[in-house]
Design a protein around this motif. Structure first.
Motif, PDB file in Angstrom:
ATOM      1  N   ALA A  92     -41.775  78.003  44.485  1.00  0.00           N
ATOM      2  CA  ALA A  92     -40.760  77.671  43.245  1.00  0.00           C
ATOM      3  C   ALA A  92     -41.970  77.621  42.182  1.00  0.00           C
ATOM      4  CB  ALA A  92     -40.115  76.467  43.367  1.00  0.00           C
ATOM      5  N   TYR A  99     -42.729  83.723  35.634  1.00  0.00           N
ATOM      6  CA  TYR A  99     -41.480  83.773  35.245  1.00  0.00           C
ATOM      7  C   TYR A  99     -40.827  82.490  34.533  1.00  0.00           C
ATOM      8  CZ  TYR A  99     -36.486  84.242  34.136  1.00  0.00           C
ATOM      9  OH  TYR A  99     -35.256  84.191  33.549  1.00  0.00           O
TER      10      TYR A  99
ATOM     11  N   GLU C 189     -28.439  81.068  35.454  1.00  0.00           N
ATOM     12  CA  GLU C 189     -29.326  80.875  36.505  1.00  0.00           C
ATOM     13  C   GLU C 189     -28.705  80.628  37.835  1.00  0.00           C
ATOM     14  OE1 GLU C 189     -31.186  77.372  35.193  1.00  0.00           O
ATOM     15  OE2 GLU C 189     -32.716  78.503  33.809  1.00  0.00           O
ATOM     16  N   LYS C 202     -36.629  72.277  40.492  1.00  0.00           N
ATOM     17  CA  LYS C 202     -35.971  73.338  40.222  1.00  0.00           C
ATOM     18  C   LYS C 202     -36.754  74.671  40.501  1.00  0.00           C
ATOM     19  CE  LYS C 202     -33.965  75.523  35.790  1.00  0.00           C
ATOM     20  NZ  LYS C 202     -32.658  75.292  35.904  1.00  0.00           N
ATOM     21  N   MET C 203     -35.876  75.742  41.081  1.00  0.00           N
ATOM     22  CA  MET C 203     -36.609  77.155  41.329  1.00  0.00           C
ATOM     23  C   MET C 203     -36.310  77.746  40.218  1.00  0.00           C
ATOM     24  SD  MET C 203     -36.595  79.606  44.616  1.00  0.00           S
ATOM     25  CE  MET C 203     -37.591  78.553  45.689  1.00  0.00           C
ATOM     26  N   GLN C 204     -36.995  78.506  39.335  1.00  0.00           N
ATOM     27  CA  GLN C 204     -36.712  79.274  38.589  1.00  0.00           C
ATOM     28  C   GLN C 204     -35.804  80.566  38.858  1.00  0.00           C
ATOM     29  OE1 GLN C 204     -36.452  78.609  35.309  1.00  0.00           O
ATOM     30  NE2 GLN C 204     -37.773  76.903  35.274  1.00  0.00           N
ATOM     31  N   GLN C 205     -35.011  81.109  38.124  1.00  0.00           N
ATOM     32  CA  GLN C 205     -34.218  82.275  38.798  1.00  0.00           C
ATOM     33  C   GLN C 205     -34.698  83.471  37.894  1.00  0.00           C
ATOM     34  OE1 GLN C 205     -31.474  81.458  41.567  1.00  0.00           O
ATOM     35  NE2 GLN C 205     -33.211  79.736  41.482  1.00  0.00           N
ATOM     36  N   SER C 206     -35.616  84.184  38.644  1.00  0.00           N
ATOM     37  CA  SER C 206     -35.929  85.467  37.921  1.00  0.00           C
ATOM     38  C   SER C 206     -35.339  86.782  37.850  1.00  0.00           C
ATOM     39  CB  SER C 206     -37.480  85.531  38.281  1.00  0.00           C
ATOM     40  OG  SER C 206     -37.825  86.113  39.397  1.00  0.00           O
ATOM     41  N   ALA C 227     -33.190  83.792  42.325  1.00  0.00           N
ATOM     42  CA  ALA C 227     -34.489  83.602  42.037  1.00  0.00           C
ATOM     43  C   ALA C 227     -35.520  84.752  42.041  1.00  0.00           C
ATOM     44  CB  ALA C 227     -34.936  82.602  43.112  1.00  0.00           C
TER      45      ALA C 227
END
Lengths: 347, 347, 347
Positions: A92, A99, C189, C202-206, C227
Motif C-alpha cells: 500500500a 499514485y 475510492e 489506507k491503500m490508495q485506489q489507483s 487499488a
C-alpha cells in the motif's frame, strides 16, 4: 526509480536489510497485483496461497513475508525482493509512491458561497459551488470538493477531505485526517417520531454528530444526529458505502463497517469491531471490542467482546455453521422422522 | 423559564393540573434524557423501567405517566412534575421549546437558478445554487436548502422543507409540511426493462410520484415514478434513510419505514404499517393495515391487517420465534434422530 | 393518432398484418395499464392471467400475444388489436411514442463551471451549476443535468445522460447511451484498508471504473474503483437504486440488479445474470452466466451458470423451498422427536 530507492522511501528500516536480487536493482515503473502482473513493476505475496505465482511472474520485484522458502524461489528467478512482516501494508505504501488521489489546489473557487462568519484555515481548498454557512470552522488544509453543502456551526479538523455532493449538517464536529466520500450525509435529523393516537409526532433532534480523527465515511452513507446528546464515531473507524448509522449510536475506534450495514438508534459498538456487508443491528444493542458480525447478520442481542456472530437473529458463528448444515438436510430429516414415527406407532 | 411557564406553553390543559413541586417552581434551562441527565433540566419517565432514576436524578423536573407511585417518589425528592398520558410526546414538545432546527431566511439567494415560469409562494426560502426548472410551483413558506435540483412541473405544498443536495424529478407532487432530507431522490425513473432476445429494452416511465401532507423521506432514500399512473405515499407516513420505494407502490397513512427498507414494484401498504430496518417486500405484495414486519424480514406473501411477520420468507412472528429456537438446536436434534434411527433399525 | 398509424410507427412489420378491428381504426390518445384502463387508449395483455380484462376493458385497442382465443375475444368486443411475440416490448415502444423524459436543451448553462481543457462534443447539454474538471471528454449529445460533478480525466460516450447531483470520479470511462441516475457516485475510492497493529492503513485506489454502452446505474447507487486495475460493468447491464458495486468487480452483459443489491470486492458476474432485491455477494465469488439469486440471498459460494440460488448462505432454490417448508414445521417436528425418544427409551 530503482528498487532500492523505492524501498528506501517506503520503509527505510527494511532497506538496510535488502539482501537479494540487488545485483540487478531493477527499475520499477509502478505496482501491479500478483494476479494481473505487469513487467517492470513491484508486486507482493502475502502467503503460501499466492506462492505459485513466483515461478512465472513477469514483475521485477516482490514484497515477501518472512518465509525463506519464498525468498529463495524469488532469488532463483532473479527477482529483487524485500521482506516485510506486513507485506500488504508495504505494498500500500508503494502504491502511494506512484499514485495520489486527485486534490483541488489550495484556493477558493470564485463560485463558492461562503458566509462571512466562517473561519478558514491555511491552505484550504474550496471547490466550485460549495456552500459554507454561518460560523463554520475549517482547519488547515481542509479540501472541500465541488457542490458540497455545509450547514451552520460545523467544525472540521486539519487535512480532512469532503468529496463532491456530500452534506454536513448543523453543529457536526469532524476531526482531522477524515475523508467524507461523495454523497454522504453527516448530522441530519435522526428518525425520531413519537406514536400518538393522531399519528407520528416529530421529536426535534437537537443533538449533533462527532467524527473523531482519521474516520472515513463512504459514498452516500448517512450518520444521523440524536434528539439529545451526540452520535459518535471514534478515531480511525472506516465506514463503507450506503451505510446507515442512526441517532445516538456510539461507535468505537478502529472499527470496519462494510457496505450497506445499518445501525438502529443508540447502538454501542466497541473498538476493533468488524461488521461485514449488509449487517443490521437493532436499537440499543451493545457490541463488545473485537467482535465480528458476518455478512447479512441481524443482531438482536448484545454481542460479547471477541465473539463472532452470524445469521438472523445472529448466533455464535460456529453454531450457525452447524445448524445451517442440518437446515440443508431438513427435507430428508423430515422424511426420516416420519418413517420412524410410522414404524414405532405401527409396532 | 419557570417550570410552570414551560408546561403552560407546551400543554395548557396539563398546566391547570400542576399539583406538586411547585412551591419551588424551578427554573428550567433545557431538556435532558433520563439516562444522561443534567441539572436544571426537564426530563421524562415513560414507565416502570426507568423509575429507579427518580431516586437520584439531578434534573429539576419530570414528565411522568399517570402513576401515583412514581408521582409520590418525585414529590419526595422535591422534584417538580407534570402528568401526561403521552410523556414522550410532551417531552418532544418541550424539546421544541428549546430547540428548532436551522432554517434559511425567507429570501432567494442570488446564485439560485430559477426558471421564469416557476411560481413561488410567500415567504419562500431558496438557498444558494438551487436549481428550479420550468413550471415548478412552490407553496408559501417552502424552504429549499442549497444545491437542491427541482425538475420541471413539480408542485410543492406549504411549509415543506427540502434539504441540501436532494433531487425532485419531473411532475412530482409533494404536499404541505413534508420534509425531504439531504440527498433523497423523489420521482426518478422506475426500474422498468422488458426482457427481449436482444437484451433489456427500456420502458419509459411516464407516471409521477405523489407525497401527501406531512410525509418525511430520509437522507439518500429514493422514491421512483412508474411507467403509467402514480407512486403514492399517503399523509403522515415517515420514511428513514436509504429506503427504496419502487415504481407504482401505494403506501398508506401514518406508516413508519426504518432505514434501508426496500419495496419492489407495485407493492400496496395499508395504513399504520411498521416496516423495521432492512425489510424487503417483493413486487405486487399487499400489506394490511397495522401490520408489522420485523427487522430484515423478506416478505414474499400478502400480510393481513394486524399481522406481525418475521424471517425470510416472512412468516408469523410467533411461529418464527419457535422455529428459530429449534433451528438453534438442529445439530443436537440431528444427532438424536440418527441415534433413534440406528436403535430402531437395529431392533 | 389512428391506431394503424401508431402500429406503423412502432412496428412496421406488424402493421402489415393488422387484421382485426380496423373497420373502426380508433383514435388512440395514449396508453394505459390493463388494470387501470382508460378509454381511447392502447393497452396490452401478455398472457392468460390478464385475459379476463378483455370482456370489459374500456380501452380502444390492445397488443395481444399470438393466441387466437384472445384475439377472437378482442374482435368480438370490437377492439382493435395487433399481435406481437413480445407484447410488453411493443407496449414500451407505444409509451415512448406518447412520452419522452425531460431533457435539457443542447446548450451550456452560464453557471456551469467547465475546465478549459475539457472537450465537449456536438449538441452537448450542460445544466446549471455543473462542474466539469480538467481533461474531461464528453461525446456528442451527452446530457448533464444540474449540479453534477465530474472529476478530472473522465470520458463519457455519445448520448449518455447524467442526472442531477450525481458524481463521476477521476478517470472513469462511461460508454454511449448510458444513464446515470440522480445521486449515483461512480468511480470513488474502493474500501481498501490494510489491518496493522496500529489500526487500518489506507491503500490508495489507483484504478478506475469502466461502464460499457447502454449501462444504467440507479439513483444513489455506488460503483467504486479498485487499488489497481478496473471495475467493469459490461454493455446493457441495468442496475437499480441504492446498489453497491465494490472495487474490482467484473459484471457481464445484460445483467439486472434490483434495488439495494451489494457486491463485495472482486466479485465476477457473468452475462444475463439476475440479482433480485437486497442480494449480497461476498468478495471474490464468481456467478455464472444466466444465474439468478433470489431476493435477499447471501451468496458465499460460486454459483454455476443457469443456477438459481436462495437463502443465506444461498443454496439451490429448490432445496431452499423444501428446507424452508420443513423449517416452518420445526416446532412440531421437535415435539415429535422428543415423543419418539421418550417412547423408545422407555421401551
Amino acid at each position: 526509480m530503482k528498487f532500492s530507492e523505492l524501498v528506501n522511501r517506503i520503509d527505510p528500516a527494511a532497506a538496510t536489510n535488502l539482501t537479494a536480487g540487488l545485483e540487478h536493482d531493477p527499475d520499477i515503473l509502478g505496482v501491479s497485483a500478483i494476479e494481473e502482473p505487469l513487467p517492470q513493476t513491484l508486486s507482493y505475496i502475502e502467503g503460501a496461497k499466492f506462492a505459485h505465482h513466483i515461478a512465472s511472474t513477469p514483475v521485477s520485484a516482490l514484497i515477501l513475508p518472512n518465509d525463506p522458502d519464498l525468498q529463495s524461489q524469488a532469488t532463483d528467478r532473479g527477482l529483487a525482493w524485500v521482506v516485510s512482516s506486513l507485506p500488504r501494508k508495504l505494498f500500500a505504501q508503494a502504491i502511494a509512491e506512484f499514485y495520489q488521489p486527485f486534490r483541488l489546489d489550495a484556493e477558493i473557487h470564485p463560485t463558492a458561497v461562503i458566509h462571512p462568519s466562517a473561519q478558514l484555515g491555511d491552505k484550504v481548498a474550496i471547490g466550485a459551488n460549495v456552500v459554507i454557512q454561518a460560523d463554520v470552522v475549517l482547519g488547515d488544509g481542509v479540501c472541500v470538493h465541488p457542490n458540497v453543502v455545509i450547514y451552520p456551526q460545523v467544525r472540521i479538523g486539519e487535512g480532512t477531505t469532503l468529496h463532491a455532493n456530500c452534506t454536513i449538517h448543523e453543529r457536526t464536529v469532524i476531526g482531522s485526517g477524515c475523508v467524507i466520500h461523495s454523497g454522504a450525509v453527516i448530522g441530519a435529523e435522526g428518525f425520531g417520531f413519537v406514536p400518538t393516537p393522531e399519528g407520528w409526532f416529530k421529536m426535534q433532534q437537537s443533538g449533533y454528530v462527532i467524527l473523531e480523527d482519521q474516520v472515513e465515511i463512504g459514498c452516500n452513507s448517512t450518520v444521523d444526529r440524536p434528539a439529545l446528546g451526540t452520535t459518535v464515531i471514534r478515531r480511525n473507524t472506516k465506514i463503507d458505502n450506503l451505510v446507515h448509522i442512526a441517532h445516538g449510536c456510539q461507535v468505537g475506534e478502529n472499527c470496519i463497517m462494510a457496505g450497506q450495514v445499518g445501525l438502529a438508534g443508540a447502538v454501542k459498538v466497541g473498538n476493533q469491531v468488524i461488521l461485514a456487508g449488509q449487517v443490521g443491528i437493532v436499537d440499543h444493542i451493545e457490541i463488545g471490542d473485537g467482535a465480528i458480525a458476518s455478512a447479512k447478520a441481524g443482531v438482536h442481542h448484545n454481542v460479547k467482546a471477541g465473539e463472532i456472530v452470524t445469521g438472523v437473529p445472529a448466533i455464535s458463528h460456529k453454531l450457525f455453521i452447524k445448524a445451517t448444515a442440518v437446515f440443508n438436510r431438513l427435507p430428508e430429516m423430515y422424511q426420516t422422522l416420519r418413517r420412524l414415527q410410522k414404524q414405532i406407532e405401527s409396532d
